[in-house]
Scaffold this active site. Structure first.
Site, PDB file in Angstrom:
ATOM      1  N   LYS A  65       0.817  -1.211   0.000  1.00  0.00           N
ATOM      2  CA  LYS A  65       0.000   0.000   0.000  1.00  0.00           C
ATOM      3  C   LYS A  65       0.852   1.264   0.000  1.00  0.00           C
ATOM      4  O   LYS A  65       0.360   2.336  -0.357  1.00  0.00           O
ATOM      5  CB  LYS A  65      -0.966   0.015   1.182  1.00  0.00           C
ATOM      6  CG  LYS A  65      -0.347   0.205   2.553  1.00  0.00           C
ATOM      7  CD  LYS A  65      -1.411   0.153   3.642  1.00  0.00           C
ATOM      8  CE  LYS A  65      -0.824   0.350   5.037  1.00  0.00           C
ATOM      9  NZ  LYS A  65      -0.248   1.692   5.220  1.00  0.00           N
ATOM     10  N   ASP A  66       2.118   1.171   0.412  1.00  0.00           N
ATOM     11  CA  ASP A  66       3.006   2.334   0.439  1.00  0.00           C
ATOM     12  C   ASP A  66       3.855   2.450  -0.816  1.00  0.00           C
ATOM     13  O   ASP A  66       4.670   3.374  -0.928  1.00  0.00           O
ATOM     14  CB  ASP A  66       3.941   2.261   1.654  1.00  0.00           C
ATOM     15  CG  ASP A  66       3.200   2.311   2.971  1.00  0.00           C
ATOM     16  OD1 ASP A  66       2.172   3.025   3.043  1.00  0.00           O
ATOM     17  OD2 ASP A  66       3.643   1.646   3.926  1.00  0.00           O
ATOM     18  N   ARG A 113      -7.516   8.776   3.418  1.00  0.00           N
ATOM     19  CA  ARG A 113      -8.559   7.819   3.017  1.00  0.00           C
ATOM     20  C   ARG A 113      -9.420   7.442   4.215  1.00  0.00           C
ATOM     21  O   ARG A 113     -10.660   7.418   4.123  1.00  0.00           O
ATOM     22  CB  ARG A 113      -7.896   6.569   2.416  1.00  0.00           C
ATOM     23  CG  ARG A 113      -8.863   5.411   2.167  1.00  0.00           C
ATOM     24  CD  ARG A 113      -8.106   4.141   1.808  1.00  0.00           C
ATOM     25  NE  ARG A 113      -7.179   3.732   2.847  1.00  0.00           N
ATOM     26  CZ  ARG A 113      -7.523   3.055   3.927  1.00  0.00           C
ATOM     27  NH1 ARG A 113      -8.790   2.705   4.130  1.00  0.00           N
ATOM     28  NH2 ARG A 113      -6.624   2.719   4.832  1.00  0.00           N
ATOM     29  N   ARG A 114      -8.777   7.125   5.321  1.00  0.00           N
ATOM     30  CA  ARG A 114      -9.535   6.779   6.528  1.00  0.00           C
ATOM     31  C   ARG A 114     -10.298   7.984   7.062  1.00  0.00           C
ATOM     32  O   ARG A 114     -11.441   7.856   7.504  1.00  0.00           O
ATOM     33  CB  ARG A 114      -8.593   6.222   7.597  1.00  0.00           C
ATOM     34  CG  ARG A 114      -8.030   4.848   7.258  1.00  0.00           C
ATOM     35  CD  ARG A 114      -6.977   4.407   8.263  1.00  0.00           C
ATOM     36  NE  ARG A 114      -6.450   3.083   7.920  1.00  0.00           N
ATOM     37  CZ  ARG A 114      -5.202   2.698   8.146  1.00  0.00           C
ATOM     38  NH1 ARG A 114      -4.343   3.544   8.714  1.00  0.00           N
ATOM     39  NH2 ARG A 114      -4.808   1.480   7.823  1.00  0.00           N
ATOM     40  N   ARG A 131       1.115  10.126  13.831  1.00  0.00           N
ATOM     41  CA  ARG A 131       2.200   9.410  13.164  1.00  0.00           C
ATOM     42  C   ARG A 131       2.837   8.468  14.170  1.00  0.00           C
ATOM     43  O   ARG A 131       2.514   8.480  15.340  1.00  0.00           O
ATOM     44  CB  ARG A 131       3.257  10.399  12.638  1.00  0.00           C
ATOM     45  CG  ARG A 131       2.795  11.317  11.523  1.00  0.00           C
ATOM     46  CD  ARG A 131       2.564  10.593  10.210  1.00  0.00           C
ATOM     47  NE  ARG A 131       3.673   9.763   9.801  1.00  0.00           N
ATOM     48  CZ  ARG A 131       4.784  10.217   9.237  1.00  0.00           C
ATOM     49  NH1 ARG A 131       4.937  11.503   9.019  1.00  0.00           N
ATOM     50  NH2 ARG A 131       5.748   9.385   8.887  1.00  0.00           N
ATOM     51  N   ARG A 137       1.165   4.484  18.372  1.00  0.00           N
ATOM     52  CA  ARG A 137      -0.236   4.851  18.121  1.00  0.00           C
ATOM     53  C   ARG A 137      -1.166   4.192  19.131  1.00  0.00           C
ATOM     54  O   ARG A 137      -2.086   4.833  19.641  1.00  0.00           O
ATOM     55  CB  ARG A 137      -0.625   4.457  16.688  1.00  0.00           C
ATOM     56  CG  ARG A 137       0.191   5.180  15.626  1.00  0.00           C
ATOM     57  CD  ARG A 137      -0.265   4.859  14.222  1.00  0.00           C
ATOM     58  NE  ARG A 137       0.661   5.380  13.231  1.00  0.00           N
ATOM     59  CZ  ARG A 137       0.332   5.684  11.986  1.00  0.00           C
ATOM     60  NH1 ARG A 137      -0.909   5.501  11.562  1.00  0.00           N
ATOM     61  NH2 ARG A 137       1.226   6.142  11.138  1.00  0.00           N
ATOM     62  N   CYS A 230      -0.635   7.178  -2.744  1.00  0.00           N
ATOM     63  CA  CYS A 230      -1.104   6.336  -1.643  1.00  0.00           C
ATOM     64  C   CYS A 230      -1.742   7.154  -0.532  1.00  0.00           C
ATOM     65  O   CYS A 230      -2.349   6.591   0.374  1.00  0.00           O
ATOM     66  CB  CYS A 230       0.040   5.492  -1.089  1.00  0.00           C
ATOM     67  SG  CYS A 230       1.394   6.451  -0.372  1.00  0.00           S
TER      68      CYS A 230
END
Length: 298
Positions: A65-66, A113-114, A131, A137, A230
């Site tokens: 995805k990255d 996106r989220r 981040r 997180r 992305c």
């Protein structure tokens, strides 16, 4: 490091050579600020790719995805192992689900996106840009601590690979929140002139997973045709079931005020057919204003 170790061990078990892990710090690891403002596409990949091109390492392991969709001269993705769970996951205090979070709850994510899909689902939430690695997180979520987050949204695949699935309070169904193109998949990238008869090439061929390759090819073709990075508010989910490739796509306004969805199927897909399929779905979205909606042209 965890996913690199997993990939290297899988290649070795499949007949590849013994391996040594090399740690590479990327821009995405050391720069601060919102990911969407750091160049988004490629901040986790460029340094790794340079190591392969320079011959300092034989294999780079990427979170797909990255990885930018544009090919890089001198490199090729030699294997895409079977995909881990592609869904997003909510990790909330007190075992809460997304629907159970109180009005105005603070939810952390660094993904536009989220953010867009969360705002579409729950416009009352307070979205906080975060981040850091998974542990950093998760440590933001504690019951009863003022100022901490009520929840974070992370990739289920990363949590599962780290053995942290117990922190997941809800797997976010793709009908609710579509994941990033390629989420949950690893890309094993090598020099384009790798000897096909080498132990490494044979090990890579053995771990390549056909259904995963078809699915992520369609997803990344959507992203490429949209000319989106992305960090764009674009979600996709493709899967191969009974010889039919199904593809769901969402393109959203970054503020969540409007979303555009498509669901299509392709029977008996091939690699080239999967790519053409993804591009065709993207063309339909563009014809209906997806670039304006997601601000892809800004």
């Amino acid at each position: 490091m965890t996913q690199s170790r997993w990939a290297a061990e899988a290649v070795t078990r499949a007949g590849g050579p013994e391996h040594e892990l090399v740690t590479v710090r990327t821009e995405g690891d050391v720069l601060t600020g919102p990911l969407s403002q750091l160049g988004g596409t490629g901040v986790f990949a460029t340094a790794l790719r340079a190591q392969v091109l320079d011959g300092r390492v034989d294999l780079a392991v990427h979170s797909l995805k990255d990885l930018p969709t544009a090919p890089v001269a001198g490199l090729r993705i030699a294997a895409l192992p079977e995909r881990e769970d592609p869904r997003d996951a909510l990790c909330a205090r007190d075992g809460l689900t997304l629907a159970q979070l109180p009005e105005g709850a603070a939810v952390g994510t660094g993904s536009p996106r989220r953010v867009a899909q969360l705002r579409a689902l729950r416009p009352d939430l307070r979205i906080v840009d975060i981040r850091g690695n998974v542990g950093t997180r998760l440590n933001r979520v504690h019951p009863g601590d003022p100022g901490d987050l009520d929840a974070v949204v992370l990739a289920a695949s990363g949590l599962r690979r780290l053995g942290l699935e117990g922190r997941i309070t809800e797997y976010l169904d793709p009908h609710m929140m579509l994941p990033a193109p390629g989420q949950g998949a690893l890309a094993l990238e090598v020099s384009a002139d790798l000897n096909p008869d080498s132990d490494l090439a044979r090990g890579l061929a053995a771990v390549d997973h056909g259904p995963t390759r078809l699915a992520v090819t369609a997803e990344r073709a959507v992203l490429a045709q949209l000319e989106a990075g992305c960090a764009a508010p674009v979600g996709t989910f493709a899967r191969l079931e009974g010889g039919v490739l199904s593809l769901d796509v969402v393109v959203a306004n970054p503020d969540g005020s409007e979303v555009m969805r498509r669901s299509e199927t392709l029977a008996e897909p091939t690699a080239s057919g999967a790519e053409a399929f993804g591009r065709r779905v993207a063309d339909d979205l563009l014809a209906h204003g997806a670039d304006r909606l997601a601000r892809l042209t800004l």
